[in-house]
Design a protein around this motif. Structure first.
Motif, PDB file in Angstrom:
ATOM      1  N   HIS A 252      48.242  41.091   0.894  1.00  0.00           N
ATOM      2  CA  HIS A 252      48.577  41.648   2.211  1.00  0.00           C
ATOM      3  C   HIS A 252      48.677  43.172   2.203  1.00  0.00           C
ATOM      4  O   HIS A 252      49.361  43.743   3.045  1.00  0.00           O
ATOM      5  CB  HIS A 252      49.890  41.047   2.717  1.00  0.00           C
ATOM      6  N   GLY A 253      48.004  43.814   1.272  1.00  0.00           N
ATOM      7  CA  GLY A 253      47.989  45.265   1.284  1.00  0.00           C
ATOM      8  C   GLY A 253      48.663  45.876   0.073  1.00  0.00           C
ATOM      9  O   GLY A 253      48.954  45.198  -0.926  1.00  0.00           O
ATOM     10  N   ASN A 254      48.928  47.205   0.182  1.00  0.00           N
ATOM     11  CA  ASN A 254      49.444  47.952  -0.969  1.00  0.00           C
ATOM     12  C   ASN A 254      50.394  49.058  -0.565  1.00  0.00           C
ATOM     13  O   ASN A 254      50.328  49.571   0.556  1.00  0.00           O
ATOM     14  CB  ASN A 254      48.285  48.599  -1.738  1.00  0.00           C
ATOM     15  N   TRP A 255      51.243  49.421  -1.514  1.00  0.00           N
ATOM     16  CA  TRP A 255      52.009  50.659  -1.461  1.00  0.00           C
ATOM     17  C   TRP A 255      51.367  51.641  -2.440  1.00  0.00           C
ATOM     18  O   TRP A 255      50.987  51.262  -3.551  1.00  0.00           O
ATOM     19  CB  TRP A 255      53.459  50.445  -1.886  1.00  0.00           C
ATOM     20  N   ILE A 256      51.267  52.892  -2.002  1.00  0.00           N
ATOM     21  CA  ILE A 256      50.796  53.965  -2.879  1.00  0.00           C
ATOM     22  C   ILE A 256      51.757  55.138  -2.723  1.00  0.00           C
ATOM     23  O   ILE A 256      51.950  55.644  -1.606  1.00  0.00           O
ATOM     24  CB  ILE A 256      49.366  54.412  -2.525  1.00  0.00           C
ATOM     25  N   ASP A 257      52.381  55.527  -3.812  1.00  0.00           N
ATOM     26  CA  ASP A 257      53.240  56.716  -3.774  1.00  0.00           C
ATOM     27  C   ASP A 257      53.446  57.246  -5.184  1.00  0.00           C
ATOM     28  O   ASP A 257      53.162  56.562  -6.180  1.00  0.00           O
ATOM     29  CB  ASP A 257      54.575  56.444  -3.075  1.00  0.00           C
ATOM     30  N   SER A 258      53.928  58.475  -5.279  1.00  0.00           N
ATOM     31  CA  SER A 258      54.075  59.151  -6.572  1.00  0.00           C
ATOM     32  C   SER A 258      55.164  58.541  -7.437  1.00  0.00           C
ATOM     33  O   SER A 258      55.243  58.830  -8.631  1.00  0.00           O
ATOM     34  CB  SER A 258      54.377  60.637  -6.342  1.00  0.00           C
ATOM     35  N   LYS A 259      56.019  57.703  -6.852  1.00  0.00           N
ATOM     36  CA  LYS A 259      57.120  57.114  -7.609  1.00  0.00           C
ATOM     37  C   LYS A 259      56.722  55.822  -8.331  1.00  0.00           C
ATOM     38  O   LYS A 259      57.535  55.234  -9.036  1.00  0.00           O
ATOM     39  CB  LYS A 259      58.297  56.838  -6.669  1.00  0.00           C
ATOM     40  N   ILE A 260      55.473  55.383  -8.129  1.00  0.00           N
ATOM     41  CA  ILE A 260      54.999  54.201  -8.846  1.00  0.00           C
ATOM     42  C   ILE A 260      54.740  54.592 -10.300  1.00  0.00           C
ATOM     43  O   ILE A 260      53.831  55.368 -10.600  1.00  0.00           O
ATOM     44  CB  ILE A 260      53.717  53.630  -8.208  1.00  0.00           C
ATOM     45  N   ILE A 261      55.552  54.099 -11.184  1.00  0.00           N
ATOM     46  CA  ILE A 261      55.433  54.413 -12.612  1.00  0.00           C
ATOM     47  C   ILE A 261      54.600  53.329 -13.283  1.00  0.00           C
ATOM     48  O   ILE A 261      54.925  52.146 -13.212  1.00  0.00           O
ATOM     49  CB  ILE A 261      56.821  54.515 -13.272  1.00  0.00           C
ATOM     50  N   VAL A 262      53.534  53.747 -13.926  1.00  0.00           N
ATOM     51  CA  VAL A 262      52.639  52.815 -14.597  1.00  0.00           C
ATOM     52  C   VAL A 262      52.849  52.935 -16.102  1.00  0.00           C
ATOM     53  O   VAL A 262      52.691  54.026 -16.659  1.00  0.00           O
ATOM     54  CB  VAL A 262      51.172  53.113 -14.250  1.00  0.00           C
ATOM     55  N   PRO A 263      53.215  51.857 -16.774  1.00  0.00           N
ATOM     56  CA  PRO A 263      53.385  51.928 -18.228  1.00  0.00           C
ATOM     57  C   PRO A 263      52.109  52.402 -18.912  1.00  0.00           C
ATOM     58  O   PRO A 263      51.000  52.020 -18.533  1.00  0.00           O
ATOM     59  CB  PRO A 263      53.713  50.479 -18.617  1.00  0.00           C
ATOM     60  N   GLU A 264      52.265  53.256 -19.906  1.00  0.00           N
ATOM     61  CA  GLU A 264      51.101  53.782 -20.628  1.00  0.00           C
ATOM     62  C   GLU A 264      50.277  52.658 -21.240  1.00  0.00           C
ATOM     63  O   GLU A 264      49.041  52.717 -21.276  1.00  0.00           O
ATOM     64  CB  GLU A 264      51.575  54.740 -21.726  1.00  0.00           C
ATOM     65  N   SER A 265      50.962  51.600 -21.687  1.00  0.00           N
ATOM     66  CA  SER A 265      50.254  50.464 -22.282  1.00  0.00           C
ATOM     67  C   SER A 265      49.370  49.767 -21.257  1.00  0.00           C
ATOM     68  O   SER A 265      48.307  49.231 -21.602  1.00  0.00           O
ATOM     69  CB  SER A 265      51.264  49.465 -22.870  1.00  0.00           C
ATOM     70  N   ALA A 266      49.793  49.780 -19.993  1.00  0.00           N
ATOM     71  CA  ALA A 266      49.002  49.152 -18.936  1.00  0.00           C
ATOM     72  C   ALA A 266      47.710  49.925 -18.704  1.00  0.00           C
ATOM     73  O   ALA A 266      46.629  49.329 -18.578  1.00  0.00           O
ATOM     74  CB  ALA A 266      49.815  49.070 -17.653  1.00  0.00           C
ATOM     75  N   VAL A 267      47.807  51.254 -18.631  1.00  0.00           N
ATOM     76  CA  VAL A 267      46.611  52.087 -18.422  1.00  0.00           C
ATOM     77  C   VAL A 267      45.648  51.927 -19.588  1.00  0.00           C
ATOM     78  O   VAL A 267      44.432  51.770 -19.396  1.00  0.00           O
ATOM     79  CB  VAL A 267      47.009  53.565 -18.259  1.00  0.00           C
ATOM     80  N   LYS A 268      46.185  51.912 -20.803  1.00  0.00           N
ATOM     81  CA  LYS A 268      45.341  51.761 -21.994  1.00  0.00           C
ATOM     82  C   LYS A 268      44.666  50.392 -22.023  1.00  0.00           C
ATOM     83  O   LYS A 268      43.478  50.282 -22.322  1.00  0.00           O
ATOM     84  CB  LYS A 268      46.192  51.948 -23.249  1.00  0.00           C
ATOM     85  N   THR A 269      45.423  49.355 -21.688  1.00  0.00           N
ATOM     86  CA  THR A 269      44.851  48.009 -21.648  1.00  0.00           C
ATOM     87  C   THR A 269      43.724  47.931 -20.626  1.00  0.00           C
ATOM     88  O   THR A 269      42.669  47.340 -20.872  1.00  0.00           O
ATOM     89  CB  THR A 269      45.943  46.975 -21.302  1.00  0.00           C
ATOM     90  N   GLY A 270      43.938  48.535 -19.450  1.00  0.00           N
ATOM     91  CA  GLY A 270      42.914  48.555 -18.423  1.00  0.00           C
ATOM     92  C   GLY A 270      41.651  49.269 -18.872  1.00  0.00           C
ATOM     93  O   GLY A 270      40.531  48.820 -18.577  1.00  0.00           O
ATOM     94  N   LEU A 271      41.805  50.369 -19.592  1.00  0.00           N
ATOM     95  CA  LEU A 271      40.644  51.097 -20.107  1.00  0.00           C
ATOM     96  C   LEU A 271      39.832  50.230 -21.062  1.00  0.00           C
ATOM     97  O   LEU A 271      38.596  50.239 -21.028  1.00  0.00           O
ATOM     98  CB  LEU A 271      41.098  52.379 -20.810  1.00  0.00           C
ATOM     99  N   GLU A 272      40.525  49.474 -21.900  1.00  0.00           N
ATOM    100  CA  GLU A 272      39.832  48.590 -22.847  1.00  0.00           C
ATOM    101  C   GLU A 272      39.071  47.485 -22.111  1.00  0.00           C
ATOM    102  O   GLU A 272      37.957  47.126 -22.487  1.00  0.00           O
ATOM    103  CB  GLU A 272      40.837  47.986 -23.829  1.00  0.00           C
ATOM    104  N   ILE A 273      39.669  46.953 -21.051  1.00  0.00           N
ATOM    105  CA  ILE A 273      38.997  45.911 -20.265  1.00  0.00           C
ATOM    106  C   ILE A 273      37.752  46.470 -19.585  1.00  0.00           C
ATOM    107  O   ILE A 273      36.686  45.847 -19.590  1.00  0.00           O
ATOM    108  CB  ILE A 273      39.966  45.320 -19.230  1.00  0.00           C
ATOM    109  N   ALA A 274      37.891  47.654 -18.992  1.00  0.00           N
ATOM    110  CA  ALA A 274      36.744  48.290 -18.344  1.00  0.00           C
ATOM    111  C   ALA A 274      35.637  48.567 -19.365  1.00  0.00           C
ATOM    112  O   ALA A 274      34.442  48.403 -19.057  1.00  0.00           O
ATOM    113  CB  ALA A 274      37.174  49.583 -17.657  1.00  0.00           C
ATOM    114  N   ARG A 275      36.030  48.956 -20.565  1.00  0.00           N
ATOM    115  CA  ARG A 275      35.051  49.219 -21.623  1.00  0.00           C
ATOM    116  C   ARG A 275      34.321  47.936 -22.020  1.00  0.00           C
ATOM    117  O   ARG A 275      33.109  47.946 -22.264  1.00  0.00           O
ATOM    118  CB  ARG A 275      35.728  49.847 -22.836  1.00  0.00           C
ATOM    119  N   GLU A 276      35.048  46.825 -22.101  1.00  0.00           N
ATOM    120  CA  GLU A 276      34.408  45.542 -22.406  1.00  0.00           C
ATOM    121  C   GLU A 276      33.369  45.194 -21.349  1.00  0.00           C
ATOM    122  O   GLU A 276      32.282  44.702 -21.665  1.00  0.00           O
ATOM    123  CB  GLU A 276      35.468  44.434 -22.487  1.00  0.00           C
ATOM    124  N   GLY A 277      33.695  45.455 -20.095  1.00  0.00           N
ATOM    125  CA  GLY A 277      32.736  45.207 -19.021  1.00  0.00           C
ATOM    126  C   GLY A 277      31.500  46.076 -19.156  1.00  0.00           C
ATOM    127  O   GLY A 277      30.374  45.615 -18.942  1.00  0.00           O
TER     128      GLY A 277
END
Length: 402
Positions: A252-277
Motif C-alpha cells: 500500500h505504498g511507502n515512507w521515504i525520509d532521512s530518518k530511515i536507518i538501513v543496517p550496513e549488512s542489509a545494503v551489503k547483502t543487497g549488493l551481493e544479490i544484485a551482483r548475482e543477478g
C-alpha cells in the motif's frame, strides 16, 4: 480552471534510459495474456503503464491512453516533472499488442517490465532474455541468490489439494506461488493465520504445481532496498523505502525520509544479490524486500528484478525534498475518489500550490470509455514529519481524495 504551473524542475537521480540506453522501446505495461499473478483491475493495469513516465528519461515509451491524455501529461509537466519526448498511447489490449509487434518487427528490441507470452513478444526481442527474468523472479529460486543466513525458514512443496493442510503444519505461515510468470503487489502471496485462510490459499494456488511455505516473521521494519545494474557492469545502490503492507501482505505504498536507518549488512547483502543477478545476465532495476526483526536480524523475503513501486519516489526524493524544503514523503495510490476527473485535477493543483502533494500518475476513466469508474491518482504527500503527512492525508480525504 486549473491553477498555473509550478515553476520548478524535478529530476530523478537516474533514469531508465540511462540504464537501458536510448535505442530501445520501454513498455511498463502488463501482458494481456500473462497476468494471472498481477492485478486484474483494468484501472490498476493502466496506472502501471503510466506510473514510470516520470523516470523514463529519453526512452520511447508505450502507455495506456487513460493515463497519458493531454490533461494527465500536462499535470505532470506542470508539477515540474520531465517526460519522454515520444509517448505512444494505446486504447485496448489489441492495439497494445499490435503496437508491440510493429516495434519489434522493425528490428528494435523491447525493455519490458513484465514477462509476455511468446505469441505476444518473441524471446529474442527482449533486451534481457525472458528466461533469465523469470528465473530471477521465481520465488523458488531465491535460495540460489541469497545466503541462507539471510532467508526465512522456507520449503518448496508440491501442490496436493487433498493434503494441503497436512503439508502446511504450522500457522501462521506465508504461502507463495511458484511461477515463471510476472507477479507483483502481493497478488501471489497469502498470509495464513487460520485454516479458513489456508483453504483460501489452497484455492488461490491450485493451478501451481508447487508453492512456497515460509515462516511468518514478526517484522519490526519492512524495507525495500533499490539497486540499478548497468550493462557496463556497474551496480548502484539507490536508497531504501519503508514499505506499508496490510495484514494480508498486500502493498500500500511507502515512507521515504532521512530518518530511515538501513543496517550496513542489509545494503551489503543487497549488493551481493544484485551482483548475482548481473552474473546471470540481468541489467536493470532490482528491488529487495527485507525484514528487520526485533533482535536486529535481517531477512530477505522477496526479490523483484524490475522497477519497484518505491523506485520512482526514491529517484525523485532528493530533488523533491531539496526543491520543496520537506523531510518526509508518503507514496501512495488513491483508488476511491469521490470526484470527477476534472474536479480531481483542480484538487491536485491546489494541493501542489500548497506544497503538500506531488502527482506521479492520474487515471481518467472517461478516456477509455469507463465512465462509471472512479478516477485514480498515484502521488507523493510531502511534509516535515510523518505526523504532518498523516494530517495532510486526512485533510485530502475530507475533500474527496480517499
Amino acid at each position: 480552471m486549473y491553477l498555473n504551473a509550478i515553476t520548478q524542475t524535478i529530476k530523478p537521480s537516474l533514469t531508465i534510459s540511462q540504464i537501458y540506453g536510448n535505442d530501445l522501446f520501454f513498455s511498463p505495461s502488463v501482458s494481456p495474456g500473462a497476468c494471472r499473478w498481477l492485478t486484474d483491475d483494468p484501472a490498476a493495469q493502466a496506472m502501471s503503464s503510466g506510473g514510470l513516465l516520470v523516470m523514463t528519461g529519453d526512452m520511447p515509451t508505450l502507455c495506456d491512453s487513460s493515463v497519458s491524455s493531454p490533461d494527465s501529461l500536462k499535470l505532470l509537466t506542470d508539477a515540474g516533472l520531465a517526460l519522454p519526448e515520444k509517448i505512444i498511447s494505446y486504447s485496448s489490449s489489441k492495439e497494445y499488442l499490435d503496437t508491440l509487434r510493429d516495434i519489434y518487427t522493425s528490428g528494435q528490441k523491447l525493455a519490458l517490465q513484465y514477462i509476455h507470452l511468446e505469441s505476444e513478444v518473441p524471446a529474442d526481442r527482449y533486451w534481457v532474455h525472458p528466461e533469465k527474468i523469470s528465473f530471477l523472479n521465481n520465488k523458488a529460486n531465491i535460495e540460489k541468490l541469497v545466503e541462507q543466513a539471510y532467508l526465512p525458514k522456507r520449503k518448496i512443496l508440491k501442490s496436493s489439494k487433498p493434503n494441503f493442510k497436512k503439508l502446511v503444519s504450522e500457522l501462521p505461515a506465508v504461502i507463495k506461488s511458484v511461477t515463471n510468470e510476472s507477479s507483483g503487489t502481493g497478488t501471489d502471496v497469502m498470509i495464513c493465520r487460520n485454516f479458513e485462510q489456508l483453504s483460501y490459499a489452497e484455492n488461490l494456488f491450485s493451478t501451481c504445481s508447487h508453492f512456497v511455505c515460509e515462516e511468518y516473521l514478526d517484522i519490526v521494519r519492512n524495507l525495500c532496498l533499490n539497486y540499478a545494474v548497468t550493462a557496463s557492469g556497474e551496480i548502484k545502490y539507490l536508497g531504501c523505502a519503508e514499505q506499508i503492507s496490510d495484514s494480508y501482505g498486500k502493498y500500500h505504498g511507502n515512507w521515504i525520509d532521512s530518518k530511515i536507518i538501513v543496517p550496513e549488512s542489509a545494503v551489503k547483502t543487497g549488493l551481493e544479490i544484485a551482483r548475482e543477478g548481473m552474473l546471470i545476465g540481468y541489467w536493470g532495476f532490482v528491488g529487495i524486500d527485507m525484514a528487520v526483526l526485533e533482535n536486529g536480524d535481517i531477512k530477505v523475503f522477496d526479490l523483484n528484478f524490475r522497477v519497484n513501486g518505491s523506485t520512482r519516489a526514491l529517484l525523485l526524493a532528493d530533488s523533491i525534498l531539496r526543491t520543496h524544503g520537506k523531510q518526509v514523503i508518503r507514496l501512495r495510490t488513491w483508488k476511491k475518489i469521490n470526484l470527477s476527473y476534472r474536479d480531481l485535477l483542480n484538487l491536485i493543483y491546489k494541493a501542489m500550490h500548497k506544497n503538500i502533494l506531488m502527482p506521479l500518475c492520474s487515471y481518467d476513466p472517461e478516456v477509455c470509455g469507463n465512465d462509471g469508474a472512479s478516477p485514480r491518482l498515484t502521488g507523493m504527500l510531502l511534509g516535515s514529519s510523518r505526523d504532518e503527512v498523516i494530517d495532510i492525508e486526512k485533510e485530502l480525504a475530507y475533500l474527496g481524495l480517499e
